[in-house]
Enzyme design. Sequence first.
Site, short mmCIF file in Angstrom:
data_model
loop_
_atom_site.label_atom_id
_atom_site.label_comp_id
_atom_site.label_asym_id
_atom_site.label_seq_id
_atom_site.Cartn_x
_atom_site.Cartn_y
_atom_site.Cartn_z
N LYS A 15 14.37 11.93 -37.15
CA LYS A 15 14.09 12.33 -38.42
C LYS A 15 12.65 12.68 -38.32
O LYS A 15 11.73 12.15 -37.82
CB LYS A 15 14.45 11.42 -39.63
CG LYS A 15 15.73 11.06 -39.80
CD LYS A 15 15.89 9.92 -40.97
CE LYS A 15 17.39 9.79 -41.12
NZ LYS A 15 18.19 10.71 -41.99
N ASP A 53 19.24 3.23 -46.75
CA ASP A 53 20.16 3.90 -46.17
C ASP A 53 21.61 2.73 -46.21
O ASP A 53 22.52 2.59 -45.64
CB ASP A 53 20.14 4.17 -44.74
CG ASP A 53 20.89 5.28 -44.37
OD1 ASP A 53 21.56 5.75 -45.18
OD2 ASP A 53 21.00 5.51 -43.04
N ARG A 71 29.02 7.62 -40.76
CA ARG A 71 30.24 7.67 -40.68
C ARG A 71 30.91 7.02 -39.43
O ARG A 71 32.00 6.70 -39.38
CB ARG A 71 30.49 9.29 -40.55
CG ARG A 71 30.01 9.98 -39.34
CD ARG A 71 29.99 11.35 -39.46
NE ARG A 71 29.08 11.69 -40.57
CZ ARG A 71 28.63 12.90 -40.89
NH1 ARG A 71 29.53 14.00 -40.47
NH2 ARG A 71 27.69 13.31 -41.65
#
Length: 467
Positions: free
Chosen positions: A244, A255, A318
Amino acid sequence: MTGVGSSDWPRIEAALDPREAAYARATGFTPKAGRIALLPGPDGTLARVLFGLGAANPARERLLAGTLAGVLPPGTYRLEGTGFDGTEAALAWLLGGYRFTRYRAAVPAGEAVPAGEAVPAGGSVPAGPALPRLVAPAGVDAEAVSRVAAAVALGRDLVNTPANDLGPAEIEAAARALAERHGAAVTVVSGDDLARDFPLVHAVGAASPRAPRLIDLTWGDAAAARVTLVGKGVAFDTGGLDIKPSAGMLLMKKDMGGAAAALAAAAMVMGAHLPVRLRVLIPAVENSISGAAFRPGDVLRSRAGLTVEIGNTDAEGRLILADALALADAEAPDLLIDFATLTGAARVALGPDLPAFFTEDDALAEAVAAAGRTAFDPVWRLPLHAPYAGLLDSKIADLNNAPGGPFAGAITAALFLRRFAPATRAHVHFDLYGWNPSTKPGRPEGGEVQTARLVYALLAQRYPAGT
């Protein structure tokens, strides 16, 4: 303390002592939402507080009383007037009084609400005598309100704690401490067992010196309805090799907001002794960078047996949820809920205050939305649009974790997760932000356990205590 709605002000003003009414007029008080007037008595001490509630309409801020705990002078206050809902006001008072005080001296957050007594503003830190205190309104289950506020404070504290002091081990410690308070059991899978049984969790966390793990908390009667909560526990997300930019990392301590929401909801459920068999699964990792980092283009095998091509290492949430959902799905829970700070696409669509949720069960979707309204913990349903599943196709694996293209990012992420819990129809996925960008009534700037109170309201309605 008198709540003053726009239509009530002429009547309330006429009933005030003439000196109080004159002082309110002189200081320009109007019943605009959030306005406060401190009215002195004959001896100069504070005699009454007027609190503007604004117009009565469906859009009124239901946590408006959360502004009071941070602005009133020391003292003991009682609510009066028809504009207050006692339970909402007491909860808002506690939620709004929360302060994160771990790293600097500040006004402490307060303590839990003892039934029928004056209670200080805040949630988790013992209060000093100088804090404003609220007498629990008549008819309010102050103990229940206190439990909810304390659970929210627990989750907020976790999200607010920076990653140097909150890694996978500390998330585990928080789960164990919660389990000990409520007589729950905790098992943890790590090391070689994690690499074998939860390969996606292991791969995402392999680059960090802080070992990844799968935390499994269970509580309640094994014969009761099975409710499983899964929370994304990424203690910090650099993005991995798809790193990032600096601005994108500034809030990445949050997060693990999905894990915090799951633990907060679990604290509410266990504290209320709801008749469920509760399971909380938290894959806890740090997505870091080293020679052991997983790479774009890698193909990883999941716990479910599906192979995943890595399109982007910054779509790590995910991956770890996939392994946890596969474990949850294997025992066919009656209700499966996952919480994750998952996609920027959901924030672009709905903003930071309104988490997206996904489910294939229309009746369950209605119940979730209704619980959000009941708990003033709002959400918005987005579609699991099946044709978009093709966007997850890979040429060399069963699916890709982050296919290219700018479209439907929140939906494709939800569709990815559904592949790993095929047996559980009653599955809700929450894509949340986990942070209040600015202070609003009952929601101080900083970490937030969005949807935790909603889930508790949903479960309390489905599985009432004492049944």
